[in-house]
Design an enzyme around this catalytic site. Sequence first.
Site, mmCIF file in Angstrom:
data_model
loop_
_atom_site.group_PDB
_atom_site.id
_atom_site.type_symbol
_atom_site.label_atom_id
_atom_site.label_comp_id
_atom_site.label_asym_id
_atom_site.label_seq_id
_atom_site.Cartn_x
_atom_site.Cartn_y
_atom_site.Cartn_z
ATOM 1 N N ASP A 1 0.845 -1.195 0.000
ATOM 2 C CA ASP A 1 0.000 0.000 0.000
ATOM 3 C C ASP A 1 0.876 1.238 0.000
ATOM 4 O O ASP A 1 1.936 1.268 0.621
ATOM 5 C CB ASP A 1 -0.955 0.008 1.195
ATOM 6 C CG ASP A 1 -0.242 0.012 2.543
ATOM 7 O OD1 ASP A 1 0.087 1.090 3.050
ATOM 8 O OD2 ASP A 1 -0.015 -1.091 3.092
ATOM 9 N N ASP B 1 -9.861 3.958 5.741
ATOM 10 C CA ASP B 1 -8.702 3.972 6.642
ATOM 11 C C ASP B 1 -9.093 4.645 7.957
ATOM 12 O O ASP B 1 -9.331 5.846 8.015
ATOM 13 C CB ASP B 1 -7.565 4.736 5.948
ATOM 14 C CG ASP B 1 -6.320 4.870 6.807
ATOM 15 O OD1 ASP B 1 -6.325 4.436 7.962
ATOM 16 O OD2 ASP B 1 -5.333 5.433 6.306
ATOM 17 N N GLU C 1 -7.794 5.172 11.820
ATOM 18 C CA GLU C 1 -6.688 5.067 12.762
ATOM 19 C C GLU C 1 -6.620 6.300 13.633
ATOM 20 O O GLU C 1 -7.393 7.247 13.462
ATOM 21 C CB GLU C 1 -5.380 4.841 12.011
ATOM 22 C CG GLU C 1 -5.105 5.831 10.904
ATOM 23 C CD GLU C 1 -3.916 5.403 10.041
ATOM 24 O OE1 GLU C 1 -2.796 5.363 10.580
ATOM 25 O OE2 GLU C 1 -4.114 5.121 8.848
#
Length: 241
Positions: A39, A128, A130
């Site tokens: 990635d 995503d 986080e």
Amino acid sequence: MSIRSLMTALAAAVLAAGSTFATSAPASARTAASVPGFDISGATTNVDWAGAVAAGARFVFITATEGTAYQDPNFARLSSGAYAAGLIRGAAHVAVPNASGGAAQADFFAAHGGAWSADHRTLPGALDLEFDPYGAACYGLGQSAMAGWIAGFVNEYHARTGRWAIIYTTPSWWNQCVGTSTDLGARDPLWVSAYGTAPPLPAGWTGYTFWQYAAEGTFPGGQDVFNGTADRLLALADGTS
């Protein structure tokens, strides 16, 4: 390396340089997860695609958007390069839950590179999730509110594309910021980030689909594996899995 925009990726690189945790998992822990990939984020401007394929890569995730105001300027070129090299590619969206609603960010993502295509080379988009590098770890949201935000994103993404988004996260973030909700694990594939001998799972999942096991290695950016065979990876891209 997490799939963040250029500024966040550079910050993450500085933190990683001073870290004492392991940067990779033993190969024996990845035996069943047999399809390698990687990635990349806005910090990556050029990729030796042919070299990555020759080294064994079969898929790549590329950052496309963040919030509702940032589109990675390198995404289109990198995505085209991955496609030309024969890689299965997926777009990623960096969630900013304190900036706007989940549905609004899913719309922005789908309109700026994150839409799914039935071309045998495109994975469902990845969300995503986080820790916030700029403020409160959970963006100031409680667990119930965060679960609702994520549900708003994945439901809207499904309405726009017909696919359930892949969720990228760490067990520590998910368990702290979302808690024990099991709704998302029943339908959204998990891409777990864990640098250890085996990936622990966030609440709600009994297995992972992708595992980011190292911040750097053979390929550019984060090092990943798909938990299955090449045929199953293609089935996920095609929506037949």
